[in-house]
Design an enzyme around this catalytic site. Sequence first.
Site, mmCIF file in Angstrom:
data_model
loop_
_atom_site.group_PDB
_atom_site.id
_atom_site.type_symbol
_atom_site.label_atom_id
_atom_site.label_comp_id
_atom_site.label_asym_id
_atom_site.label_seq_id
_atom_site.Cartn_x
_atom_site.Cartn_y
_atom_site.Cartn_z
ATOM 1 N N SER A 108 -2.406 2.051 -3.283
ATOM 2 C CA SER A 108 -2.829 2.073 -4.685
ATOM 3 C C SER A 108 -4.277 1.618 -4.847
ATOM 4 C CB SER A 108 -1.932 1.132 -5.502
ATOM 5 O OG SER A 108 -2.430 1.007 -6.818
ATOM 6 N N TYR A 131 -7.717 6.036 -9.351
ATOM 7 C CA TYR A 131 -7.833 6.171 -10.804
ATOM 8 C C TYR A 131 -9.290 6.505 -11.088
ATOM 9 C CZ TYR A 131 -3.270 4.002 -11.845
ATOM 10 O OH TYR A 131 -1.940 3.736 -11.958
ATOM 11 N N THR A 157 -4.329 9.943 -9.575
ATOM 12 C CA THR A 157 -3.271 9.743 -10.572
ATOM 13 C C THR A 157 -3.771 10.197 -11.934
ATOM 14 O OG1 THR A 157 -2.227 7.961 -9.340
ATOM 15 C CG2 THR A 157 -1.795 8.015 -11.699
ATOM 16 N N LYS A 229 -1.469 13.444 -8.575
ATOM 17 C CA LYS A 229 -0.244 12.659 -8.776
ATOM 18 C C LYS A 229 0.043 12.481 -10.259
ATOM 19 C CE LYS A 229 2.015 8.237 -7.862
ATOM 20 N NZ LYS A 229 2.082 7.518 -9.126
ATOM 21 N N HIS A 253 5.474 8.463 -13.222
ATOM 22 C CA HIS A 253 4.999 7.082 -13.078
ATOM 23 C C HIS A 253 6.144 6.101 -13.341
ATOM 24 C CE1 HIS A 253 0.869 5.201 -12.689
ATOM 25 N NE2 HIS A 253 1.632 4.137 -12.826
HETATM 26 C C1 FMN Z 1 5.017 -2.209 -10.536
HETATM 27 C C2 FMN Z 1 4.524 -0.808 -10.400
HETATM 28 C C3 FMN Z 1 3.144 -0.578 -10.344
HETATM 29 C C4 FMN Z 1 2.662 0.723 -10.215
HETATM 30 N N1 FMN Z 1 1.313 0.929 -10.081
HETATM 31 C C5 FMN Z 1 0.851 2.188 -9.808
HETATM 32 C C6 FMN Z 1 -0.522 2.395 -9.514
HETATM 33 O O1 FMN Z 1 -1.322 1.467 -9.475
HETATM 34 N N2 FMN Z 1 -0.913 3.659 -9.248
HETATM 35 C C7 FMN Z 1 -0.043 4.734 -9.240
HETATM 36 O O2 FMN Z 1 -0.440 5.886 -9.001
HETATM 37 N N3 FMN Z 1 1.270 4.541 -9.487
HETATM 38 C C8 FMN Z 1 1.729 3.307 -9.762
HETATM 39 N N4 FMN Z 1 3.072 3.125 -10.001
HETATM 40 C C9 FMN Z 1 3.978 4.284 -9.942
HETATM 41 C C10 FMN Z 1 4.446 4.535 -8.506
HETATM 42 O O3 FMN Z 1 3.359 4.940 -7.692
HETATM 43 C C11 FMN Z 1 5.516 5.648 -8.433
HETATM 44 O O4 FMN Z 1 5.026 6.800 -9.085
HETATM 45 C C12 FMN Z 1 6.859 5.223 -9.048
HETATM 46 O O5 FMN Z 1 7.086 3.841 -8.913
HETATM 47 C C13 FMN Z 1 7.987 5.996 -8.370
HETATM 48 O O6 FMN Z 1 9.208 5.730 -8.971
HETATM 49 P P1 FMN Z 1 10.288 4.687 -8.367
HETATM 50 O O7 FMN Z 1 9.738 3.337 -8.642
HETATM 51 O O8 FMN Z 1 11.530 4.997 -9.149
HETATM 52 O O9 FMN Z 1 10.426 4.972 -6.893
HETATM 53 C C14 FMN Z 1 3.575 1.818 -10.168
HETATM 54 C C15 FMN Z 1 4.952 1.578 -10.220
HETATM 55 C C16 FMN Z 1 5.431 0.291 -10.330
HETATM 56 C C17 FMN Z 1 6.920 0.078 -10.367
#
Ligand code: FMN
Length: 361
Positions: A108, A131, A157, A229, A253
């Site tokens: 990330s 980002y 993203t 993404k 997300h």
């Molecule tokens: C706590 C948390 C922080 C996240 N931060 C980002 C991020 O910084 N960048 C990003 O592209 N996705 C972020 N996501 C989304 C994840 O990359 C991913 O798309 C998502 O968690 C997938 O679903 P799942 O948690 O059901 O496996 C975040 C998700 C969570 C739970």
Amino acid sequence: MPSELLNLFDYRARAKELMPKTVWDMVHRGAFDEVTTRRTRPAFESILLRPRMLRNVANRDTTTTVLGHTIAFPVMPAPPGQHQYAHPDGELATARAAAAVGTLMVLSHFSNYSLEEVAAVTDGPRWFQLYAYPDREYTRDCIQRAEAAGYSALALTVSVPSGPGAVLARETEARNRFPYPDMPQGNLMKKGPDGVERLLPVLADFDPALTWSSLDWIRSVTSLPIVVKGLMSPHDARLAVESGAAGVIVSNHAARLFDGPITTVEALPAVVDAVAGRCEIYLDGGVWRGIDVLKALALGARACLIGKPLFYALAVAGEAGVRHIFEILRNELDFAMAMCGVRTIGDIDPSLVTRPQLQAV
Ligand SMILES: Cc1cc2nc3c(=O)[nH]c(=O)nc-3n(C[C@H](O)[C@H](O)[C@H](O)COP(=O)(O)O)c2cc1C
């Protein structure tokens, strides 16, 4: 690993006991009324399998490739930020675990450890999630730092057009007054004209004016392939292909920014039709079992990514926990392949899944 940790849900239950409630809520909860969050597992569960028999499933092989990198099985870490909320080793632990099990690390932009620190602990393949900030100079520096540190693709993203909204949408976090971010932000420091490094505003300042032509700008500053993404619509998937994307990640997300979108496994078939083989398609959101991976691949995904389970594994057992959840998923997928008459990943096809309409009798 303790014998009671048989599956990813066991890790989640144990992590809930270990994590401070504010951190649990930050990771686990979805946006607003959590309608999409609640639908995510039922959407996977509504798809059922049509196993095939007598097809010689000796010598099964779960390896595949993503953008030319061989991975031992089609599951990768998603790029959620802030792994240190779950374990002090944060993304270093996740990256080491990903390399140890033979998969590709997606880091990330909001990692606590910097992209260089993470690159230093693993020789495994890795992508950097970006980002796009309105500050093009900073964004360009980030992209070029990732390229210099050996990241082989950018996962841009696009599901967060407005940073502050994301915080508003998670009302539990607002109620908990979650102190985000009170951890190091490895990639968010920018040197000012006075030479002093300052923290960029996290989530406060993405570029809301981004369009498909912004991909041209990214390509003008890097030769890295771009994976888009955060797509859910077949129209966007077509535009991504036309804009030269090497891959798309069907993702909402984790429904933590906005409530109401369909789930990713529901969105996948139309995206697969629209892309028509012109780029790779990956899926994240609600993948908790090897059987889910099989279903997503049967519907046309090349690989899946997991987000929240990483935090739970880190909280329970750090790097060893992350390694273990990937091993669990690989073993579950291998078993599901055997039970469905599938020997290789390439043998997984749409005839294996169905969404039955129950007839009243
Ligand atoms: C706590 C948390 C922080 C996240 N931060 C980002 C991020 O910084 N960048 C990003 O592209 N996705 C972020 N996501 C989304 C994840 O990359 C991913 O798309 C998502 O968690 C997938 O679903 P799942 O948690 O059901 O496996 C975040 C998700 C969570 C739970």
